[in-house]
Design a protein around this motif. Sequence first.
Motif, PDB file in Angstrom:
ATOM      1  N   ALA A  54       0.838  -1.191   0.000  1.00 48.02           N
ATOM      2  CA  ALA A  54       0.000   0.000   0.000  1.00 48.02           C
ATOM      3  C   ALA A  54       0.878   1.247   0.000  1.00 48.02           C
ATOM      4  CB  ALA A  54      -0.901   0.011   1.239  1.00 48.02           C
ATOM      5  N   ALA A  55       0.304   2.350  -0.465  1.00 49.19           N
ATOM      6  CA  ALA A  55       1.004   3.637  -0.455  1.00 49.19           C
ATOM      7  C   ALA A  55       0.758   4.334   0.879  1.00 49.19           C
ATOM      8  CB  ALA A  55       0.495   4.510  -1.591  1.00 49.19           C
ATOM      9  N   LEU A  56       1.773   4.989   1.409  1.00 46.89           N
ATOM     10  CA  LEU A  56       1.605   5.832   2.585  1.00 46.89           C
ATOM     11  C   LEU A  56       1.257   7.233   2.092  1.00 46.89           C
ATOM     12  CD1 LEU A  56       4.613   4.745   4.841  1.00 46.89           C
ATOM     13  CD2 LEU A  56       2.195   4.204   5.128  1.00 46.89           C
ATOM     14  N   VAL A  57       0.057   7.675   2.415  1.00 47.73           N
ATOM     15  CA  VAL A  57      -0.442   8.960   1.956  1.00 47.73           C
ATOM     16  C   VAL A  57      -0.386   9.950   3.115  1.00 47.73           C
ATOM     17  CG1 VAL A  57      -2.461  10.156   0.997  1.00 47.73           C
ATOM     18  CG2 VAL A  57      -1.948   7.807   0.289  1.00 47.73           C
ATOM     19  N   SER A  58       0.052  11.159   2.836  1.00 55.60           N
ATOM     20  CA  SER A  58       0.157  12.194   3.856  1.00 55.60           C
ATOM     21  C   SER A  58      -1.235  12.688   4.262  1.00 55.60           C
ATOM     22  CB  SER A  58       0.970  13.373   3.317  1.00 55.60           C
ATOM     23  OG  SER A  58       0.827  14.490   4.176  1.00 55.60           O
ATOM     24  N   PRO A  59      -1.615  12.511   5.534  1.00 62.91           N
ATOM     25  CA  PRO A  59      -2.922  13.017   5.975  1.00 62.91           C
ATOM     26  C   PRO A  59      -3.031  14.533   5.795  1.00 62.91           C
ATOM     27  CG  PRO A  59      -2.014  11.518   7.613  1.00 62.91           C
ATOM     28  CD  PRO A  59      -0.931  11.774   6.600  1.00 62.91           C
ATOM     29  N   ARG A  60      -1.992  15.249   6.147  1.00 59.29           N
ATOM     30  CA  ARG A  60      -2.030  16.715   6.031  1.00 59.29           C
ATOM     31  C   ARG A  60      -2.194  17.177   4.583  1.00 59.29           C
ATOM     32  NH1 ARG A  60      -1.720  19.231  10.749  1.00 59.29           N
ATOM     33  NH2 ARG A  60      -0.506  18.289  12.417  1.00 59.29           N
ATOM     34  N   ALA A  61      -1.565  16.458   3.653  1.00 62.40           N
ATOM     35  CA  ALA A  61      -1.688  16.829   2.244  1.00 62.40           C
ATOM     36  C   ALA A  61      -3.133  16.704   1.763  1.00 62.40           C
ATOM     37  CB  ALA A  61      -0.769  15.965   1.384  1.00 62.40           C
ATOM     38  N   LEU A  62      -3.920  15.849   2.415  1.00 60.04           N
ATOM     39  CA  LEU A  62      -5.328  15.682   2.053  1.00 60.04           C
ATOM     40  C   LEU A  62      -6.260  16.508   2.932  1.00 60.04           C
ATOM     41  CD1 LEU A  62      -5.526  11.854   1.309  1.00 60.04           C
ATOM     42  CD2 LEU A  62      -5.228  13.755  -0.283  1.00 60.04           C
ATOM     43  N   GLY A  63      -5.683  17.344   3.794  1.00 61.21           N
ATOM     44  CA  GLY A  63      -6.495  18.235   4.608  1.00 61.21           C
ATOM     45  C   GLY A  63      -6.878  17.695   5.976  1.00 61.21           C
ATOM     46  N   TYR A  64      -6.311  16.568   6.379  1.00 59.91           N
ATOM     47  CA  TYR A  64      -6.601  16.032   7.707  1.00 59.91           C
ATOM     48  C   TYR A  64      -5.614  16.634   8.704  1.00 59.91           C
ATOM     49  CZ  TYR A  64      -9.562  12.701   5.319  1.00 59.91           C
ATOM     50  OH  TYR A  64     -10.535  12.131   4.543  1.00 59.91           O
ATOM     51  N   ALA A  65      -6.010  17.724   9.340  1.00 62.48           N
ATOM     52  CA  ALA A  65      -5.138  18.430  10.281  1.00 62.48           C
ATOM     53  C   ALA A  65      -5.101  17.747  11.644  1.00 62.48           C
ATOM     54  CB  ALA A  65      -5.610  19.879  10.440  1.00 62.48           C
ATOM     55  N   ILE A  66      -6.104  16.934  11.932  1.00 65.42           N
ATOM     56  CA  ILE A  66      -6.186  16.257  13.230  1.00 65.42           C
ATOM     57  C   ILE A  66      -5.968  14.763  13.035  1.00 65.42           C
ATOM     58  CG2 ILE A  66      -7.681  15.683  15.198  1.00 65.42           C
ATOM     59  CD1 ILE A  66      -6.999  18.658  15.072  1.00 65.42           C
ATOM     60  N   MET A  67      -5.024  14.215  13.792  1.00 73.53           N
ATOM     61  CA  MET A  67      -4.876  12.769  13.913  1.00 73.53           C
ATOM     62  C   MET A  67      -4.907  12.490  15.406  1.00 73.53           C
ATOM     63  SD  MET A  67      -1.914  10.111  12.725  1.00 73.53           S
ATOM     64  CE  MET A  67      -2.412  10.121  11.012  1.00 73.53           C
ATOM     65  N   ALA A  68      -5.776  11.567  15.793  1.00 71.33           N
ATOM     66  CA  ALA A  68      -5.929  11.261  17.210  1.00 71.33           C
ATOM     67  C   ALA A  68      -5.726   9.776  17.454  1.00 71.33           C
ATOM     68  CB  ALA A  68      -7.316  11.685  17.686  1.00 71.33           C
ATOM     69  N   VAL A  69      -5.081   9.463  18.559  1.00 72.07           N
ATOM     70  CA  VAL A  69      -4.970   8.096  19.044  1.00 72.07           C
ATOM     71  C   VAL A  69      -5.970   8.004  20.187  1.00 72.07           C
ATOM     72  CG1 VAL A  69      -3.467   6.361  20.072  1.00 72.07           C
ATOM     73  CG2 VAL A  69      -2.553   7.960  18.364  1.00 72.07           C
ATOM     74  N   VAL A  70      -6.886   7.048  20.077  1.00 71.01           N
ATOM     75  CA  VAL A  70      -8.011   6.993  21.002  1.00 71.01           C
ATOM     76  C   VAL A  70      -8.071   5.629  21.675  1.00 71.01           C
ATOM     77  CG1 VAL A  70     -10.508   7.291  21.231  1.00 71.01           C
ATOM     78  CG2 VAL A  70      -9.261   8.576  19.470  1.00 71.01           C
ATOM     79  N   MET A  71      -8.109   5.648  23.011  1.00 69.93           N
ATOM     80  CA  MET A  71      -8.297   4.422  23.789  1.00 69.93           C
ATOM     81  C   MET A  71      -9.789   4.308  24.102  1.00 69.93           C
ATOM     82  SD  MET A  71      -5.011   4.566  26.365  1.00 69.93           S
ATOM     83  CE  MET A  71      -5.559   3.128  27.235  1.00 69.93           C
ATOM     84  N   VAL A  72     -10.386   3.170  23.741  1.00 72.57           N
ATOM     85  CA  VAL A  72     -11.828   2.988  23.883  1.00 72.57           C
ATOM     86  C   VAL A  72     -12.118   1.824  24.833  1.00 72.57           C
ATOM     87  CG1 VAL A  72     -13.992   2.531  22.658  1.00 72.57           C
ATOM     88  CG2 VAL A  72     -12.140   3.754  21.495  1.00 72.57           C
ATOM     89  N   THR A  73     -13.000   2.076  25.766  1.00 71.19           N
ATOM     90  CA  THR A  73     -13.503   1.019  26.639  1.00 71.19           C
ATOM     91  C   THR A  73     -14.992   0.893  26.378  1.00 71.19           C
ATOM     92  OG1 THR A  73     -11.862   1.585  28.326  1.00 71.19           O
ATOM     93  CG2 THR A  73     -13.728   0.233  29.030  1.00 71.19           C
TER      94      THR A  73
END
Length: 161
Positions: A54-73
Motif C-alpha cells: 500500500a502507499a503511505l499517503v500524507s494526511p495533512r496533504a489531504l487536509g486532515y489536520a487532526i490525527m488522534a490516538v483513542v483508547m476505547v472502553t
Amino acid sequence: MRKIDAADARLLEAVQQDAHLTAEQLGAACGLSPTAALKRLKRLRADGIIEREAALVSPRALGYAIMAVVMVTLDREDRGVIDRFKQDIRNTPQITSGYYITGDADFILTIVARDMDEYDDFTREFFYDRHPTKTFKTCVVMSAVKTNGALPVHDLAQSAI
C-alpha cells in the motif's frame, strides 16, 4: 511460521522501504539475480509473509489536520458487541488503524479529521450513538515521528546464502 533466510530478509527490508523497486533493484538488494528475487517475492506473497502493498499517503496533504490516538472502553464486552465494533472499525474510513487490546482499554484507534469540530462530530456519532461506549480517551498527535510500519526482519534470517 515459515523460516526466512538472509536473502528473504534483505528482500523484505527493501520492499518495506519501496514496494516499487525494479527486478534489478530487488536482485541487487538481496544478492540474487532479478529473476530469483522476483520468484522469492512471489513466494513471500503466497506464504502470507507479505500481506499487502500500500502507499503511505500524507494526511495533512489531504487536509486532515487532526490525527488522534483513542483508547476505547466498551460499556459491554460480550462477543456480539466486540464483533460489531470490530466490523464498524473496518468499515469506517476515518479510522485508519484499530487494535483490540488487553489492559485498561478494549481498543486503540487512530482517527483522522479535518479539524476539531469534525472530530467532535465523529466521536459523538461513533462512540455515543452507534456503540455502547463506557469511555474513550483521546490523545491528539502533535507530529508523526515514525509511520512506515516496517518490521525488523534482519535478525529473523535462519541461514545465510
